[in-house]
Write a protein that holds these residues in place. Structure first.
Motif, PDB file in Angstrom:
ATOM      1  N   LEU A 136       0.829  -1.197   0.000  1.00 42.48           N
ATOM      2  CA  LEU A 136       0.000   0.000   0.000  1.00 42.48           C
ATOM      3  C   LEU A 136       0.867   1.252   0.000  1.00 42.48           C
ATOM      4  O   LEU A 136       0.605   2.201  -0.743  1.00 42.48           O
ATOM      5  N   ARG A 137       1.922   1.243   0.815  1.00 43.73           N
ATOM      6  CA  ARG A 137       2.836   2.390   0.859  1.00 43.73           C
ATOM      7  C   ARG A 137       3.492   2.604  -0.493  1.00 43.73           C
ATOM      8  O   ARG A 137       3.612   3.723  -0.982  1.00 43.73           O
ATOM      9  N   ARG A 138       3.915   1.510  -1.140  1.00 44.00           N
ATOM     10  CA  ARG A 138       4.561   1.608  -2.444  1.00 44.00           C
ATOM     11  C   ARG A 138       3.587   2.155  -3.490  1.00 44.00           C
ATOM     12  O   ARG A 138       3.979   2.944  -4.355  1.00 44.00           O
ATOM     13  N   LYS A 139       2.321   1.744  -3.417  1.00 48.30           N
ATOM     14  CA  LYS A 139       1.318   2.240  -4.366  1.00 48.30           C
ATOM     15  C   LYS A 139       1.083   3.734  -4.168  1.00 48.30           C
ATOM     16  O   LYS A 139       0.971   4.483  -5.143  1.00 48.30           O
ATOM     17  N   GLU A 140       0.998   4.164  -2.914  1.00 46.79           N
ATOM     18  CA  GLU A 140       0.817   5.590  -2.640  1.00 46.79           C
ATOM     19  C   GLU A 140       2.009   6.391  -3.149  1.00 46.79           C
ATOM     20  O   GLU A 140       1.850   7.464  -3.732  1.00 46.79           O
ATOM     21  N   GLU A 141       3.202   5.866  -2.921  1.00 48.20           N
ATOM     22  CA  GLU A 141       4.417   6.540  -3.387  1.00 48.20           C
ATOM     23  C   GLU A 141       4.446   6.598  -4.913  1.00 48.20           C
ATOM     24  O   GLU A 141       4.792   7.624  -5.502  1.00 48.20           O
ATOM     25  N   LEU A 142       4.048   5.517  -5.553  1.00 52.56           N
ATOM     26  CA  LEU A 142       3.991   5.481  -7.014  1.00 52.56           C
ATOM     27  C   LEU A 142       3.001   6.518  -7.526  1.00 52.56           C
ATOM     28  O   LEU A 142       3.287   7.227  -8.492  1.00 52.56           O
ATOM     29  N   PHE A 143       1.858   6.621  -6.870  1.00 53.20           N
ATOM     30  CA  PHE A 143       0.859   7.595  -7.288  1.00 53.20           C
ATOM     31  C   PHE A 143       1.387   9.018  -7.154  1.00 53.20           C
ATOM     32  O   PHE A 143       1.203   9.839  -8.057  1.00 53.20           O
ATOM     33  N   ARG A 144       2.072   9.321  -6.054  1.00 47.73           N
ATOM     34  CA  ARG A 144       2.650  10.664  -5.876  1.00 47.73           C
ATOM     35  C   ARG A 144       3.701  10.949  -6.947  1.00 47.73           C
ATOM     36  O   ARG A 144       3.754  12.043  -7.506  1.00 47.73           O
ATOM     37  N   GLU A 145       4.544   9.963  -7.235  1.00 41.21           N
ATOM     38  CA  GLU A 145       5.565  10.139  -8.268  1.00 41.21           C
ATOM     39  C   GLU A 145       4.924  10.338  -9.639  1.00 41.21           C
ATOM     40  O   GLU A 145       5.400  11.137 -10.446  1.00 41.21           O
ATOM     41  N   LEU A 146       3.850   9.604  -9.898  1.00 42.21           N
ATOM     42  CA  LEU A 146       3.148   9.741 -11.173  1.00 42.21           C
ATOM     43  C   LEU A 146       2.534  11.131 -11.302  1.00 42.21           C
ATOM     44  O   LEU A 146       2.627  11.758 -12.362  1.00 42.21           O
ATOM     45  N   GLU A 147       1.941  11.630 -10.220  1.00 36.03           N
ATOM     46  CA  GLU A 147       1.394  12.983 -10.239  1.00 36.03           C
ATOM     47  C   GLU A 147       2.499  14.008 -10.493  1.00 36.03           C
ATOM     48  O   GLU A 147       2.310  14.960 -11.258  1.00 36.03           O
TER      49      GLU A 147
END
Length: 162
Positions: A136-147
């Motif tokens: 979940l943490r990795r997905k949130e981090e990926l989403f922030r990086e994508l944004e």
């Protein structure tokens, strides 16, 4: 060392709560019930968040965004002869970041597949819970990086259009 102390503290707190729940005074029993109700609510909420993120992830939310960025980058490259060299360099950097995010996405998807393939237990062990929290943490981090990548790409397009 610290991890061991935290485990001992958690066990001690859980022990006190269970003791108070069964053998404590009426006030202690009521406090323990409230704590258990709140814990149940938190676990339920976390489960819902994980489930909704997994559904979004499975639906290809991140894949589609990365594909669109790839198309934008190709379009800029084809028009590169009309663009400043500085813009081309920034484009290369953004493409590198996009590749890194795609690799991270693939790793996360592989982790989700491993978790889904693992035999389900009635009680999840702490290792499985830690892995789910890490995913979940990795997905949130990926989403922030994508944004961040999308914002930087928008800035690049504005610069290229000038």
């Amino acid at each position: 060392m610290i991890r061991s102390l935290l485990k001992i503290a958690a066990l001690l707190i859980a022990g006190i709560l269970v003791y108070n729940y069964f053998f404590g005074t009426d006030e202690e029993q009521e406090n323990s019930r409230k704590v258990f109700t709140q814990i149940r609510g938190v676990v339920s909420s976390v489960g819902k968040v994980v489930s909704s993120e997994k559904d979004k992830f499975d639906a290809g939310k991140y894949d589609a965004a990365l594909e669109k960025l790839g198309g934008v980058y190709k379009a800029i490259r084809t028009q590169a002869r009309h663009v400043d060299e500085k813009v081309i360099k920034r484009l290369g950097e953004l493409e590198d970041r996009k590749v890194e995010l795609e690799q991270e996405l693939n790793e996360i998807e592989a982790g989700d597949q491993q978790a889904a393939a693992a035999p389900s237990k009635k009680k999840k062990d702490s290792n499985a819970i830690a892995k789910a929290a890490d995913q979940l943490r990795r997905k949130e981090e990926l989403f922030r990086e994508l944004e961040s990548l999308v914002r930087d790409s928008d800035a690049l397009l504005e610069d290229a259009g000038k």
